[in-house]
Design an enzyme around this catalytic site. Structure first.
Site, PDB file in Angstrom:
ATOM      1  N   CYS A  71       0.636  -1.238  -0.027  1.00  4.13           N
ATOM      2  CA  CYS A  71      -0.060   0.024  -0.021  1.00  4.13           C
ATOM      3  C   CYS A  71       1.006   1.356   0.072  1.00  4.13           C
ATOM      4  O   CYS A  71       1.470   1.501  -0.951  1.00  4.13           O
ATOM      5  CB  CYS A  71      -0.824   0.001   1.119  1.00  4.13           C
ATOM      6  SG  CYS A  71      -2.349   0.944   0.770  1.00  4.13           S
ATOM      7  N   HIS A  79      -3.421  -5.063   0.828  1.00  5.91           N
ATOM      8  CA  HIS A  79      -3.192  -5.302   2.271  1.00  5.91           C
ATOM      9  C   HIS A  79      -2.995  -7.241   2.028  1.00  5.91           C
ATOM     10  O   HIS A  79      -3.854  -7.828   2.313  1.00  5.91           O
ATOM     11  CB  HIS A  79      -3.947  -5.124   3.108  1.00  5.91           C
ATOM     12  CG  HIS A  79      -3.600  -3.488   3.459  1.00  5.91           C
ATOM     13  ND1 HIS A  79      -2.648  -3.034   4.056  1.00  5.91           N
ATOM     14  CD2 HIS A  79      -4.314  -2.544   2.917  1.00  5.91           C
ATOM     15  CE1 HIS A  79      -2.399  -1.592   4.350  1.00  5.91           C
ATOM     16  NE2 HIS A  79      -3.686  -1.422   3.657  1.00  5.91           N
ATOM     17  N   GLU A  92      -1.459  -8.861   4.292  1.00 12.84           N
ATOM     18  CA  GLU A  92      -1.281  -9.370   5.451  1.00 12.84           C
ATOM     19  C   GLU A  92      -2.615  -9.600   6.334  1.00 12.84           C
ATOM     20  O   GLU A  92      -2.587 -10.326   7.248  1.00 12.84           O
ATOM     21  CB  GLU A  92      -0.281  -8.470   6.216  1.00 12.84           C
ATOM     22  CG  GLU A  92      -1.061  -7.045   6.447  1.00 12.84           C
ATOM     23  CD  GLU A  92      -0.732  -5.844   5.309  1.00 12.84           C
ATOM     24  OE1 GLU A  92      -0.566  -6.418   4.043  1.00 12.84           O
ATOM     25  OE2 GLU A  92      -0.787  -4.701   5.698  1.00 12.84           O
TER      26      GLU A  92
HETATM   27  N1  LIG Z   1      -3.229   1.786   3.562  1.00 10.49           N
HETATM   28  C1  LIG Z   1      -2.371   2.438   3.158  1.00 10.49           C
HETATM   29  O1  LIG Z   1      -1.276   2.459   3.309  1.00 10.49           O
HETATM   30  C2  LIG Z   1      -2.903   3.796   2.733  1.00 10.49           C
HETATM   31  C3  LIG Z   1      -1.893   4.740   2.243  1.00 10.49           C
HETATM   32  C4  LIG Z   1      -2.614   6.056   1.667  1.00 10.49           C
HETATM   33  N2  LIG Z   1      -2.945   6.873   2.645  1.00 10.49           N
HETATM   34  C5  LIG Z   1      -3.477   5.918   0.624  1.00 10.49           C
HETATM   35  O2  LIG Z   1      -4.672   6.279   1.000  1.00 10.49           O
HETATM   36  O3  LIG Z   1      -3.603   5.402  -0.260  1.00 10.49           O
END
Ligand SMILES: NC(=O)CC[C@H](N)C(=O)O
Ligand SMILES: Nc1ncnc2c1ncn2[C@@H]1O[C@H](COP(=O)(O)OP(=O)(O)OP(=O)(O)O)[C@@H](O)[C@H]1O
Ligand SMILES: O=c1[nH]c(=O)c2[nH+]cn([C@@H]3O[C@H](COP(=O)(O)O)[C@@H](O)[C@H]3O)c2[nH]1
Ligand SMILES: [Mg+2]
Length: 542
Positions: free
Chosen positions: A87, A181, A183
């Site tokens: 992310c 994600h 994880e």
């Molecule tokens: N979950 C995250 O790492 C989000 C990263 C960043 N804040 C976004 O909205 O894309």
């Protein structure tokens, strides 16, 4: 951190940019028997005294283009080991290599379908991340920004209908990024992706097990304590400190002195029971120090929960330092009386049963992750304490500590105890703590836990306790008007205490508990049940 553990195991470094899920990356690595360590994103590679075999960059609540957003040390990419960005981590990789990141028109929170793109011959390395996965897979997203221009020398290895660069890989170096994600359990094949990265790409040997952890930890403790060094242990009868104490006892035997502090806000008869349990079940001789007057005097009139934690955390350390001095003085006296007796070493170390969640919720890594509450044993410590800390469980989660406890032969009734916070009833009595309030809270808590045990529900619940509110309500008892306090019952189910859900009791159990508390505890005329999960609540009320 001990270098010995890194000599023994291939390790992965996780750099934490403050995501809620960073800790889950560490779990996923350990589940595949690879040791890993998480450090704040501000860690400079040049300052690292061990060599990871791979680096994972976590997500973050920040946007990469925010002013003051946490920045990765660019040396990460020249360190010569594989890197995976998750992310925000992916977005950092893109930005650092000449790509672009912008707010997306379609923010993605929740499930998405990722189309895995295979690059084929000549791109074996890039294709390794999704090894064994073809076509589409369900993933879980949580982002409002996305990569809008691919950095030079990178290829797309996965896309969603709205995120064309949802997974990327460098054309020749082992650098990868995923927008989803991997994880979280809601990305069902995420574990496989992490496994491919850690095992196939980083080539880590999966040799980290609890058994080897015990052996290495015992060896490490022996090494830092030396031939004669002695350790004083903060032992509460809780799961964490009991496991830590058992480990310490195995390592240095009677050079370990376990001390429990009666801080005046323990459960009813706790000190007596714990003394018995530690000796009978673990062979650890425990000194119980009654410091209840000192604690209760310091707590007088204090309402602020953080203030309560700090007072208790500080006072704990004062008491441990005093006890250490007493033990040393006794050894000196023995030597004076009998010059032939063996000289005993100094007490330089304090053992604490600190776990990973105590640390992550207490410390704000300069920006990204928020301080939720300063656990007394982390943020509440005395600033100029003389004793040095030994915290063998600092990297572990509760369920891992329980598994460790079982392996060490600690009986099930001890390993399965519900956690009880160090600041005890002081954070379950809302408002000022007085002896009277402690008595009421203790009585309600004893009835509650007795009835849970009687109903055979203790092991289904992760943690249960009674909270005493400082408000009064009107009631009628024996035809008389009462104007008394309210008790709140709390019971939660959780795996790692980072998130939790409230427990659904059979109504007849709640009825019995309520009626016993209002009948048996003077000063209480109402009982309510807390139906808040974490988040938005926390487990404790303070
Ligand atoms: N979950 C995250 O790492 C989000 C990263 C960043 N804040 C976004 O909205 O894309
Ligand atoms: N009354 C006490 N006397 C001595 N040490 C304590 C006491 N309460 C807490 N501690 C120390 O603070 C640490 C953190 O407390 P915490 O409640 O998180 O862990 P625990 O009591 O060992 O286990 P559990 O989470 O199961 O209650 C303990 O591991 C222990 O080292
Ligand atoms: O030793 C401790 N010192 C503290 O200051 C402290 N605060 C919370 N807790 C325990 O941590 C777990 C998560 O609690 P919260 O959701 O309330 O943060 C739960 O198990 C809480 O009981 C503490 N333990
Ligand atoms: Mg405890």
């Amino acid at each position: 951190m001990a270098t010995e553990i890194h000599d023994a195991y291939d390790s992965v470094l996780i750099l934490d940019f403050g995501s809620q899920y960073s800790h889950l990356i560490t779990r996923r690595c350990r589940e595949i028997n690879v040791y890993c360590e998480m450090l704040p994103c501000t860690q400079k590679m040049a300052d690292l005294d061990w060599k990871p075999k791979g680096i994972i960059l976590s997500g973050s609540p920040f946007s990469v283009y925010d002013e003051g957003a946490p920045r990765v040390d660019p040396a990460v990419f020249d360190y010569g080991v594989p890197v995976l960005g998750v992310c925000y981590g992916l977005q950092e990789i893109a930005l650092n290599h000449g790509g672009k990141v912008d707010p997306c028109t379609h923010r993605e929170y929740g499930f998405a379908t990722l189309e895995v793109v295979k690059l084929g011959a000549g791109h074996e390395l890039a294709d390794k991340l999704f090894e064994g996965i073809c076509g589409e897979m369900q993933v879980w997203m949580s982002h409002g920004d996305q990569v809008t221009a691919l950095p030079p020398h990178y290829n797309v290895i996965g896309k969603t209908p709205t995120a064309p660069y949802a997974a990327i890989a460098h054309e020749s170096k082992p650098i990868f990024g995923v927008q989803f994600h991997a994880e979280v359990t809601h990305s069902p094949r995420g574990k496989e992706v992490i496994k491919s990265f850690v095992l196939s790409i980083c080539k880590c040997k999966p040799n980290w097990t609890m058994e080897t952890f015990i052996d290495k930890e015992i060896a490490r403790i022996r090494q830092i304590c030396g031939e004669k060094g002695r350790v004083i242990g903060a032992v509460s009868g809780g799961v964490d400190s009991s496991v830590a104490a058992k480990l310490m006892h195995e390592a240095i035997g009677d050079r370990f002195h376990a001390v429990m502090v009666d801080n005046g806000v323990l459960r009813e008869n706790e000190a007596i029971q714990v003394h018995k349990m530690l000796f009978e079940d673990l062979g650890v001789n425990l000194t119980v120090v009654d410091a209840s007057d000192r604690f209760l005097t310091k707590l007088e009139g204090v309402e602020d929960p953080e203030q309560k934690r700090k007072i208790i955390g500080n006072m704990f350390i004062h008491v441990f330092e005093e006890e250490a001095a007493k033990i040393e003085a006794a050894a000196e006296k023995e030597l004076e009386e009998n010059p032939k007796a063996e000289a005993k070493g100094k007490i330089e170390w304090l053992l604490q049963g600190t776990l990973y969640p105590d640390v992550i919720e207490s410390i704000s890594f300069k920006g990204p992750s928020a301080t939720i509450k300063t656990h007394h044993n982390v943020g509440g410590l005395l600033k100029d304490m003389k004793l040095k800390l030994i915290e063998p469980l600092r990297e572990l989660f509760k369920d891992e500590v329980r598994a460790l406890g079982r392996l060490l032969g600690i009986p099930a009734h001890l390993v399965g105890r519900h956690p009880f916070p160090g600041p005890g009833l002081a954070i379950r009595i809302l408002g000022p703590v007085t002896r009277e309030q402690v008595k009421i809270a203790q009585k309600a808590d004893t009835i509650y836990i007795d009835e849970i045990r009687r109903a055979g529900l203790y092991d289904q619940i992760s943690q249960a306790f009674a909270v005493l509110l400082p408000v009064k309500a009107v009631g009628v008892q024996g035809d008389k008007r009462t104007y008394d306090q309210v008790v709140v019952l709390r019971a939660v189910q959780t795996e790692d205490f980072m998130t939790a859900d409230w427990y659904v009791f059979p109504p007849e159990v709640l009825r019995r508990i309520s009626s016993r508390i209002t009948n048996e505890v003077a000063g209480v005329n109402r009982v309510t049940y807390d139906i808040s999960s974490k988040p938005p609540g926390t487990v404790e009320w303070l």
